[in-house]
Design a protein around this motif. Sequence first.
Motif, PDB file in Angstrom:
ATOM      1  N   HIS A   1       1.206  -1.569  -0.209  1.00  0.00           N
ATOM      2  CA  HIS A   1      -0.195   0.072  -0.012  1.00  0.00           C
ATOM      3  C   HIS A   1       0.679   1.812  -0.113  1.00  0.00           C
ATOM      4  O   HIS A   1       0.637   2.595  -0.813  1.00  0.00           O
ATOM      5  CB  HIS A   1      -1.101   0.473   1.232  1.00  0.00           C
ATOM      6  CG  HIS A   1      -1.558   1.175   1.337  1.00  0.00           C
ATOM      7  ND1 HIS A   1      -2.198   1.430   0.850  1.00  0.00           N
ATOM      8  CD2 HIS A   1      -0.834   2.296   2.038  1.00  0.00           C
ATOM      9  CE1 HIS A   1      -3.052   3.045   0.851  1.00  0.00           C
ATOM     10  NE2 HIS A   1      -2.229   2.940   1.729  1.00  0.00           N
ATOM     11  N   MET A   2       2.206   0.954   0.780  1.00  0.00           N
ATOM     12  CA  MET A   2       3.152   1.720   0.851  1.00  0.00           C
ATOM     13  C   MET A   2       3.555   3.020  -0.550  1.00  0.00           C
ATOM     14  O   MET A   2       3.651   4.792  -0.785  1.00  0.00           O
ATOM     15  CB  MET A   2       3.786   1.934   2.050  1.00  0.00           C
ATOM     16  CG  MET A   2       2.865   2.194   3.216  1.00  0.00           C
ATOM     17  SD  MET A   2       4.604   1.270   4.992  1.00  0.00           S
ATOM     18  CE  MET A   2       5.760   2.478   4.514  1.00  0.00           C
ATOM     19  N   ALA A   3       3.758   2.118  -1.451  1.00  0.00           N
ATOM     20  CA  ALA A   3       4.267   1.830  -2.418  1.00  0.00           C
ATOM     21  C   ALA A   3       3.468   2.391  -3.325  1.00  0.00           C
ATOM     22  O   ALA A   3       4.248   3.021  -4.475  1.00  0.00           O
ATOM     23  CB  ALA A   3       5.329   0.340  -2.580  1.00  0.00           C
ATOM     24  N   CYS A   4       2.062   1.717  -3.614  1.00  0.00           N
ATOM     25  CA  CYS A   4       1.002   2.050  -4.113  1.00  0.00           C
ATOM     26  C   CYS A   4       0.810   3.860  -3.576  1.00  0.00           C
ATOM     27  O   CYS A   4       1.003   5.120  -4.596  1.00  0.00           O
ATOM     28  CB  CYS A   4      -0.017   1.832  -4.375  1.00  0.00           C
ATOM     29  SG  CYS A   4       0.142  -0.056  -4.164  1.00  0.00           S
ATOM     30  N   CYS A   5       0.810   4.139  -2.380  1.00  0.00           N
ATOM     31  CA  CYS A   5       0.745   5.969  -2.682  1.00  0.00           C
ATOM     32  C   CYS A   5       1.687   6.573  -2.502  1.00  0.00           C
ATOM     33  O   CYS A   5       1.681   7.470  -3.426  1.00  0.00           O
ATOM     34  CB  CYS A   5       0.449   5.459  -0.960  1.00  0.00           C
ATOM     35  SG  CYS A   5      -0.895   4.897  -0.628  1.00  0.00           S
ATOM     36  N   ALA A   6       2.992   6.273  -3.197  1.00  0.00           N
ATOM     37  CA  ALA A   6       4.795   7.408  -3.113  1.00  0.00           C
ATOM     38  C   ALA A   6       4.377   7.406  -4.959  1.00  0.00           C
ATOM     39  O   ALA A   6       4.376   8.644  -5.127  1.00  0.00           O
ATOM     40  CB  ALA A   6       5.250   6.042  -2.512  1.00  0.00           C
ATOM     41  N   ALA A   7       3.978   6.281  -5.853  1.00  0.00           N
ATOM     42  CA  ALA A   7       3.708   6.142  -7.025  1.00  0.00           C
ATOM     43  C   ALA A   7       2.856   7.109  -7.284  1.00  0.00           C
ATOM     44  O   ALA A   7       2.792   8.287  -8.423  1.00  0.00           O
ATOM     45  CB  ALA A   7       3.594   4.783  -7.516  1.00  0.00           C
ATOM     46  N   VAL A   8       1.591   6.549  -7.018  1.00  0.00           N
ATOM     47  CA  VAL A   8       0.608   7.493  -7.600  1.00  0.00           C
ATOM     48  C   VAL A   8       0.340   9.475  -6.704  1.00  0.00           C
ATOM     49  O   VAL A   8       0.054  10.452  -7.496  1.00  0.00           O
ATOM     50  CB  VAL A   8      -0.680   6.972  -6.746  1.00  0.00           C
ATOM     51  CG1 VAL A   8      -1.901   8.018  -7.060  1.00  0.00           C
ATOM     52  CG2 VAL A   8      -0.896   6.080  -7.702  1.00  0.00           C
ATOM     53  N   TYR A   9       0.783   9.357  -5.524  1.00  0.00           N
ATOM     54  CA  TYR A   9       0.720  11.092  -4.720  1.00  0.00           C
ATOM     55  C   TYR A   9       2.030  11.703  -5.695  1.00  0.00           C
ATOM     56  O   TYR A   9       2.080  13.047  -6.307  1.00  0.00           O
ATOM     57  CB  TYR A   9       1.095  10.603  -3.277  1.00  0.00           C
ATOM     58  CG  TYR A   9      -0.140  10.154  -2.914  1.00  0.00           C
ATOM     59  CD1 TYR A   9      -1.504   9.817  -3.591  1.00  0.00           C
ATOM     60  CD2 TYR A   9      -0.204   9.620  -1.560  1.00  0.00           C
ATOM     61  CE1 TYR A   9      -2.516   9.536  -2.953  1.00  0.00           C
ATOM     62  CE2 TYR A   9      -1.165   8.587  -0.985  1.00  0.00           C
ATOM     63  CZ  TYR A   9      -2.330   9.257  -1.775  1.00  0.00           C
ATOM     64  OH  TYR A   9      -3.612   7.908  -1.342  1.00  0.00           O
ATOM     65  N   LEU A  10       3.341  10.890  -5.851  1.00  0.00           N
ATOM     66  CA  LEU A  10       3.947  11.164  -6.579  1.00  0.00           C
ATOM     67  C   LEU A  10       4.155  11.723  -7.402  1.00  0.00           C
ATOM     68  O   LEU A  10       4.155  13.053  -9.049  1.00  0.00           O
ATOM     69  CB  LEU A  10       5.427  11.188  -6.509  1.00  0.00           C
ATOM     70  CG  LEU A  10       6.160  10.789  -5.201  1.00  0.00           C
ATOM     71  CD1 LEU A  10       7.210   9.865  -5.592  1.00  0.00           C
ATOM     72  CD2 LEU A  10       6.421  12.033  -4.925  1.00  0.00           C
ATOM     73  N   SER A  11       2.916  11.476  -8.444  1.00  0.00           N
ATOM     74  CA  SER A  11       2.672  11.630 -10.206  1.00  0.00           C
ATOM     75  C   SER A  11       2.074  12.694 -10.346  1.00  0.00           C
ATOM     76  O   SER A  11       1.528  13.811 -10.526  1.00  0.00           O
ATOM     77  CB  SER A  11       2.198  10.414 -10.929  1.00  0.00           C
ATOM     78  OG  SER A  11       2.627   9.240 -10.860  1.00  0.00           O
TER      79      SER A  11
END
Length: 207
Positions: free
Chosen positions: A155-165
């Motif tokens: 979940h943390m990895a998904c958040c990092a990828a989406v929110y950085l984008s």
Amino acid sequence: MNTGALLSFLALDLLLVCVPGADWAYVIAAGLRGRSVLAAVAGLVAGYALHTALAAAGLAVLVAGSPRLLTALTVAGAGYLVWLGWSVLRRPTAPGAAPDAPRDRGSRVFLRGATISGLNPKGLLLYFSILPQFLTLGGGHLPVPAQTAALGLLHMACCAAVYLSVGALSRALLSARPAAARAVTRTSGAAMLGIGAFLLVERLATL
């Protein structure tokens, strides 16, 4: 935990992360503050890291079994969203405005992000209600704490990828459009305020 359960959780988690909410509103607002995007996303991910640690330690079961505790956490998170949304509406950020103070580019932005995700009702729902459904007991599978940690890290990895984008796109698309940037910032603030107010009314009505 089998591959099918892992892929199912990933699909559901990506769907939840991609639905605009308080996290999105904060990242978009941060995207208009130049170098604060990374600190904002790091703070949001740190908040979910705390959720992961607590869930792996078994507190997910405790919170899920205590409606009053879950209500208290939700009310605290909703109240913070109302305050932060009102702050954004009062002082919308736009390109060309005075740059952030050094502390706003680092620790303060990070701590705000961690507080938002740490008290985010959507995060509470994910960790204390949805995530346990994907855990597999016995049968030679990993221990439950290890499975919980693995899903939390995903979940943390998904958040990092989406929110950085989201942060990068908001800055790139709005940097040359001050009026649009102010409108988006106000919309983000209104979203945080509205979500917080709705959750406050909903939770307090059940007391």
